[in-house]
Design a protein around this motif. Sequence first.
Motif, mmCIF file in Angstrom:
data_model
loop_
_atom_site.group_PDB
_atom_site.id
_atom_site.type_symbol
_atom_site.label_atom_id
_atom_site.label_comp_id
_atom_site.label_asym_id
_atom_site.label_seq_id
_atom_site.Cartn_x
_atom_site.Cartn_y
_atom_site.Cartn_z
ATOM 1 N N ASP A 1 0.840 -1.197 0.000
ATOM 2 C CA ASP A 1 0.000 0.000 0.000
ATOM 3 C C ASP A 1 0.874 1.247 0.000
ATOM 4 O O ASP A 1 1.632 1.490 0.945
ATOM 5 N N ILE B 1 -9.680 1.671 -1.148
ATOM 6 C CA ILE B 1 -9.245 1.187 0.169
ATOM 7 C C ILE B 1 -10.192 0.105 0.678
ATOM 8 O O ILE B 1 -9.754 -0.883 1.283
ATOM 9 N N GLU B 2 -11.475 0.253 0.422
ATOM 10 C CA GLU B 2 -12.415 -0.818 0.784
ATOM 11 C C GLU B 2 -12.046 -2.110 0.073
ATOM 12 O O GLU B 2 -12.115 -3.198 0.654
ATOM 13 N N ASN C 1 -8.909 -3.625 1.709
ATOM 14 C CA ASN C 1 -9.215 -4.229 3.009
ATOM 15 C C ASN C 1 -10.038 -5.502 2.874
ATOM 16 O O ASN C 1 -10.009 -6.360 3.769
ATOM 17 N N ILE D 1 -1.060 -7.058 4.103
ATOM 18 C CA ILE D 1 -0.951 -5.721 3.517
ATOM 19 C C ILE D 1 0.230 -5.011 4.143
ATOM 20 O O ILE D 1 0.327 -4.893 5.368
ATOM 21 N N SER E 1 2.096 -1.524 4.355
ATOM 22 C CA SER E 1 1.945 -0.097 4.079
ATOM 23 C C SER E 1 3.276 0.614 4.197
ATOM 24 O O SER E 1 4.078 0.331 5.108
ATOM 25 N N PRO F 1 -0.432 3.729 6.813
ATOM 26 C CA PRO F 1 -1.556 3.176 6.058
ATOM 27 C C PRO F 1 -2.330 4.284 5.352
ATOM 28 O O PRO F 1 -2.684 5.298 5.960
ATOM 29 N N VAL G 1 -6.416 2.051 5.176
ATOM 30 C CA VAL G 1 -5.964 0.692 4.904
ATOM 31 C C VAL G 1 -5.689 -0.029 6.222
ATOM 32 O O VAL G 1 -5.079 0.524 7.137
ATOM 33 N N GLN G 2 -6.144 -1.265 6.310
ATOM 34 C CA GLN G 2 -5.936 -2.083 7.505
ATOM 35 C C GLN G 2 -4.663 -2.898 7.279
ATOM 36 O O GLN G 2 -4.694 -4.020 6.788
ATOM 37 N N THR H 1 -1.174 -5.027 7.717
ATOM 38 C CA THR H 1 -0.586 -6.079 8.530
ATOM 39 C C THR H 1 0.748 -5.616 9.102
ATOM 40 O O THR H 1 1.108 -5.962 10.228
ATOM 41 N N PHE I 1 -4.903 0.326 12.806
ATOM 42 C CA PHE I 1 -4.690 0.213 11.369
ATOM 43 C C PHE I 1 -3.266 -0.191 10.980
ATOM 44 O O PHE I 1 -3.051 -0.609 9.851
#
Length: 400
Positions: free
Chosen positions: A30, A49-50, A53, A59, A61, A65, A80-81, A83, A103
């Motif tokens: 991201d 972004i949806e 996610n 993910i 970032s 995020p 963004v969620q 990892t 996040f």
Amino acid sequence: QVTFISTQDTSIPATLHPETPWPEADLIIDAIFGIGLTRPLDAQHVAWIERINACKLPIFSLDIPSGLHADTGIPLPIAVQATHTLTFIGLKPGLITGQGQNFCGQITIAPLSITEQHRSHLPQLGYAYRHYTPASKRAAHSHKGMCGHVLIIGGAPGYAGATLLAGLAALRSGAGMVSIATHPDHAYTLSSYAPELMIHAVATADALKPLLAQATVVALGPGLQQHEWSYALWHMAIQSCTRLVLDADGLNLLGKHPHVVLPKQTVLTPHPAEAGRLLKVTTEEITQDRLAAIQHLWERFERPVLLKGSGTLLKTEAAHYWLCTAGNPGMATAGMGDALTGIIAGLIAQSIPIEQALRDGVALHATAGDEAARAGQCGLITRDLIDWIRTCHNHPAPLT
């Protein structure tokens, strides 16, 4: 193989349905937005972004995020969620305050070999990590009088527990003596529960005078309430003490009487709701921009301020912040603030400079909370944390 998909690529619909597959991948990187984002996202980027996610992939970032405000930790209105977040040069407040920790996942810092000359031009933001510098070891000839005397004032009828938790935390942080000035209705009960605490039934403000004269530091507010009895004790303490930790109803009464002159060595320790009362704004306004809130509190009272919550903020100088990265959601329960007040007062009583006592107190409180949470965050109570204070204080992890 790396597949690059740009949010500006018109060949890929921005409103992809969640079931429409993207190119097969094991990881999403991201990098849509960086730390300069301050405006709300438009519908197209919200959709992107949806979609990110909704993918059941790790993910990664870059810097922050996408969609998260770098200063406040507030999504704009979605983020963004991640990892894992790789942030550059240093931590940004939004990664670890407000909602930011929800996040960011695991955070790694890439310093990018910035020289000290260039680093000196960066905003002055310090960090109180879970590792802290404890007080030096006691001399062999130490006695309780050398370790300070904390006076806790509070405990209106029905609220004795707040003073008890603050008192136990002050003792566990190393204070030599702890007295509690409380309402006569429950003084005997407190004495029977914790014989190490010196409990004083105080019916009037005049009865407080000899106790104030003996105290090294005063913690004012746990369970105090805002009755006539409460205000009389509050006013007497502010007039008479030299070192003051102001919390709970001590802060709420200050909000009602904002023109009182506070002792120079006063510390304010509000949670967001109390901060809102002090600044005459809503709790939501405080949580939307915690950095701005603590700045306004500093300017208003010109005293060190500790703004509690996720990513506790501390401001002790006009241009400097500290931010605690330790702690956990299990600590969102009644009495945790009372324990923090007791810890800070206990450290100040031991002649630790106020700024260091605040940094160490926040880190010690958060670390003890993290240790207590090893058994599970749900159901964690303040007494669990207090049981860990002694261990964390005497056996800290190496400074990082």
